[in-house]
Design an enzyme around this catalytic site. Structure first.
Site, PDB file in Angstrom:
ATOM      1  N   THR A 170       0.812  -1.212   0.000  1.00  0.00           N
ATOM      2  CA  THR A 170       0.000   0.000   0.000  1.00  0.00           C
ATOM      3  C   THR A 170       0.847   1.263   0.000  1.00  0.00           C
ATOM      4  O   THR A 170       1.915   1.305   0.601  1.00  0.00           O
ATOM      5  CB  THR A 170      -0.904  -0.007   1.237  1.00  0.00           C
ATOM      6  OG1 THR A 170      -1.605  -1.246   1.253  1.00  0.00           O
ATOM      7  CG2 THR A 170      -1.900   1.116   1.219  1.00  0.00           C
ATOM      8  N   GLU A 292      -3.068 -13.546   0.321  1.00  0.00           N
ATOM      9  CA  GLU A 292      -3.469 -12.507   1.255  1.00  0.00           C
ATOM     10  C   GLU A 292      -4.984 -12.461   1.446  1.00  0.00           C
ATOM     11  O   GLU A 292      -5.464 -12.160   2.529  1.00  0.00           O
ATOM     12  CB  GLU A 292      -2.972 -11.135   0.755  1.00  0.00           C
ATOM     13  CG  GLU A 292      -3.379 -10.014   1.684  1.00  0.00           C
ATOM     14  CD  GLU A 292      -2.503  -8.793   1.558  1.00  0.00           C
ATOM     15  OE1 GLU A 292      -2.112  -8.479   0.428  1.00  0.00           O
ATOM     16  OE2 GLU A 292      -2.235  -8.166   2.595  1.00  0.00           O
TER      17      GLU A 292
END
Lengths: 444, 373
Positions: A170, A292
């Site tokens: 991110t 994930e």
């Protein structure tokens, strides 16, 4: 079975639940192979393995390991205790038990892996017992996309617990839109020069390496401009600053601690640290993201729910919370929420470890876990009142665990993709509005 | 652990799929929906021929003695129709009640006929003050020499319309204990009337001085409630599996429609709000499926299954209803056109919502199973 007049199969008395007395027949009656089985039962061989693991943990799990309700409270000394346990597990091949032995894994089958997770959970720890997201998702990804040389170089130190790895995905302007990242890694001779900033990274007490998605072709077409780098964290130009967050988000058992911002300022990363081919990063991401997003399932129960039920059964000042019919009704709803989530995780584990095709199930579990976590937290607040908001030693339920869960349920909504993104993935995998169903990411 | 179907179950699934595809396609189901009375002529002989009415009944009583999971695999497929009729009421619920409550002589006398499809059972339990708990079952039977006389009304009785034999819990001479009676559906004084409306084959059954011989008291008088509860516990997840099938069908319909229907120049499934409706459906489907299958596993394995059964029933009842609601969101106008077929499920999801206890009733029982009270 025999053919009926209309072509349907007829059940006859030979098809029944118990085939113990069934005589062999010329008809092609299938043998009853196994009944559906939700239990994780140990065979004698597995029992022996469980005993071995338990004995090993008793001997090697360091005394004084503490479980702070808030992982951010874990001290460096506590972290080091966990790392030392991790190295011990690594030597046994138990830190990353499903990865191949040649790369430092344990080559263990699904059942033995379950036993390991089980025994770790019994002492309140996860596997690995510390935050190692780059290892947990990076290592299986390197196994799919790395060269043989890279597998030999990167995987054993991770599997043996010698290095700890963060995942860096991110950025301030790219969360849900992962392909919109801006951190660049431009080839310059024998290195990639990395510049940019990653957020919501890692854990307390640093990492040795970072598994990062970067832009290798800033002018390239979207999705065709990305690559993955394994970045040693001791390179010049890297700085790490802790973030002050409400909680850390769904890293139970690993004692993950604070999240960080990581800055890259002209960091020169050796070119042979690029995994999966230059500008091939989006394909590599499908593997990473499948891991994930929950594709592998999870066996850990939502322990706080069961402990909270117990807390509500016990009398406080002569009255139990569960004496109130409204509280009981809420507790039952909470239990149902947790049951469904547990079963989704169990199903995914079964799909994953029997190598069956998967579609939307990973994201479905992730979505469910996130939303049910929030729902459960709200119910706890309704059931037990404001005391769930304090970690006060006298008034906070379960030594502050419930207070932390109140914060963590909100924080957990977003790591590993928001609920909205999970819905988008599910819709594509199901094939809503499209002829072709999108395939799940490549997992070994 | 292994959550897959075994070979037998896969065969059951295939043959049931084949049946739904051919004998019970949408046209046939719409026809039965308009004329429920034809269910027994159109459908029942085929079901009996396939051996399905004997699956839950042990071999010694003329059945094939399949596991509950085997039976549930069949019902999941039938739920995709949804195939109507009393197969569940008779061959699963009724059969289990007899297995739990009846004397061996009664089992020998009645169960083979249930297994062959000759006898069709329906449980007439609920009364004007609707509910499945013992205090809500009050209808009285009067001792009348060696026989009993029964008067009163049972209402919201599933499949009584098709039954040859009714299983009727009563209280003899106003006592607190329950006795279970087998009553011939054609006996003098019995009148059965299907209720009209947004429900399928749910009936009022009136008993007007119906004489029941003591041979037709199922098991020991005054001890019927506990065995009936055990039977209900075993039957509930099979009914849940039928609802899972229903959820699956409306999910498939909705995905298909999302691809075919075009508005604003693209398939409606391209709109995230439509996608969200479909995701609700698949989440309800899988919630119902896995809670149901775990309950079945526990029952088949002889484990304590109470909490799982109550979870499954709560979840499956709500899931089927809400899956239909969201399917209507996906389909909009076409969804309420009866010929399209979605409303068969919508109606069935409502019909079965309270059958064997609604979600709220099962949540109350879950409180006890979790030792919260």
């Amino acid at each position: 079975m025999r053919e009926s007049r209309n072509g349907s199969l007829i059940l006859d008395s030979r098809v029944r639940g118990n085939d113990a007395n069934r005589a062999p027949s010329a008809h092609a009656i299938p043998a009853r192979t196994h009944a559906m089985n939700f239990a994780i039962e140990d065979s004698p061989q597995q029992s022996a393995f469980r005993a071995e693991v338990r004995a090993w943990l008793e001997k090697n799990s360091p005394p004084g390991i503490e479980h702070s309700a808030d992982p951010c409270d874990m001290t460096l000394a506590q972290y080091q205790i966990r790392r030392s346990l991790g190295r011990g597990l690594g030597e046994m091949g138990w830190l990353y038990p499903t990865l191949p032995r040649q790369y430092g894994g344990g080559d263990l089958d699904a059942e033995k892996t379950v036993i390991l997770y089980d025994e770790m959970a019994r002492i309140g720890l996860s596997l690995p017992p510390y935050y190692d997201a780059g290892g947990r998702m990076g290592a299986p990804t390197i196994l799919v996309w790395g060269t043989e040389e890279q597998k030999k170089r990167f995987l054993p130190p991770i599997c043996r617990g010698q290095v700890r790895t963060w995942q860096l995905l991110t950025e301030p302007a790219a969360g849900s839109d992962l392909a919109g990242i801006k951190t660049t890694a431009i080839r310059d001779g024998d290195a990639y020069v990395v510049n940019g900033q990653k957020v919501f990274v890692g854990s307390s007490h640093g990492a040795d390496q970072s598994w990062a998605i970067v832009v290798t072709d800033p002018k390239g077409e979207r999705h065709k401009n990305l690559s993955w780098l394994m970045i040693p964290m001791d390179l010049p130009g890297i700085s790490v600053a802790p973030m002050d967050l409400l909680a850390t988000g769904g890293e139970g058992g690993s004692g993950s601690g604070v999240k960080n911002t990581v800055f890259f300022d002209n960091v020169r990363v050796p070119a042979d640290h690029l995994v999966g081919g230059e500008n091939n990063g989006w394909k590599v991401a499908t593997t990473h993201l499948e891991m994930e997003h929950g594709g592998a399932g999870r066996l850990a129960d939502r322990r706080v729910v069961y402990e909270f039920l117990d807390f509500c059964r016990k009398p406080l000042d002569g009255h139990a919370i569960a004496d109130d019919p409204d509280a009981r009704a809420e507790l039952v709803e909470m239990f149902i929420e947790a049951e469904i989530t547990r079963l989704f995780a169990l199903r995914n584990h079964w799909l994953s470890h029997t190598g069956q095709p998967r579609s939307y199930e990973g994201s479905q579990y992730s979505l469910r876990r996130k939303l049910s976590g929030l729902d459960i937290a709200e119910r706890m607040l309704r059931i037990a009142g404001p005391r769930v908001l304090t970690k006060d030693e006298r008034w906070g339920p379960l030594k502050g665990t419930v207070e932390y869960f109140q914060r963590d349920a909100i924080t957990s909504l977003h790591p590993g993709a928001t609920t909205d993104i999970q819905r988008v993935i599910m819709a594509r995998r199901i094939g809503v509005g499209r002829r072709e169903r999108e395939k799940a990411g490549t997992v070994r | 652990m292994d959550l897959s179907l075994d070979d037998t179950q896969q065969l059951i699934q295939e043959s049931a799929r084949d049946f739904v595809r051919n004998a019970c396609n949408r046209d046939a189901l719409l026809k039965l929906d308009r004329n429920p009375a034809e269910t027994m002529t159109m459908l029942w002989p085929k079901l009996a021929e396939l051996g399905w009415s004997g699956m839950a009944i042990p071999e010694q009583y003329g059945g094939t003695g399949n596991s509950l999971t085997d039976v549930a695999v069949l019902f999941e497929e039938l739920g995709t129709g949804p195939v109507p009729g009393p197969l569940f009421s008779s061959a699963v619920l009724g059969a289990h009640i007899l297995l739990e409550a009846a004397t061996d002589a009664q089992k020998q006398a009645w169960l083979p006929a249930v297994a062959s499809g000759e006898k069709v059972l329906a449980l007439a339990l609920t009364e004007a003050q609707y509910g499945w708990s013992p205090e809500q079952v009050r209808m009285a039977a009067r001792q009348d020499g060696s026989s009993l006389t029964v008067s009163g009304t049972k209402v919201m009785v599933h499949d009584a319309l098709h039954a040859t034999d009714l299983l009727v819990p009563v209280r003899v001479d106003g006592g607190s204990a329950h006795s279970l009676l087998r009553v011939d559906a054609k006996a003098k004084g019995v009148s059965i009337r299907a209720l009209d409306g947004f429900l399928t084959a749910v009936c009022e059954v009136v008993f007007d001085n119906v004489r029941v011989s003591k041979d037709d008291i199922v098991g020991e008088p005054g001890t019927a409630w506990a065995p009936m509860q055990r039977a209900l516990l075993r039957a509930v997840p099979v009914l849940c599996a039928y609802k899972v099938g229903g959820c699956r069908a409306v999910f498939d319909m909705s995905v298909e429609y999302s691809r075919e229907r075009s508005q604003f120049g693209q398939a409606i499934g391209r709109f995230q709000r439509v996608q969200d409706h479909v995701i609700h459906i698949v989440n309800y489907l899988d919630s119902a499926r896995w809670t149901t299958y775990e309950a079945l596993y526990k029952l088949d394995s002889g484990l304590d299954a109470a909490s799982s059964v109550h979870v499954a029933k709560s979840v499956a009842s709500e899931s089927y209803m809400r899956a239909c609601d969201f399917a209507h969101e996906v389909h909009a106008g076409i969804g309420v056109v009866r010929e399209y077929g979605l409303t068969l499920h919508t109606k069935m999801s409502r019909t079965l919502y309270h059958c064997l206890g609604g979600p709220k009733a099962h949540r109350r029982q879950l409180e006890r199973a979790l030792k919260l009270c």
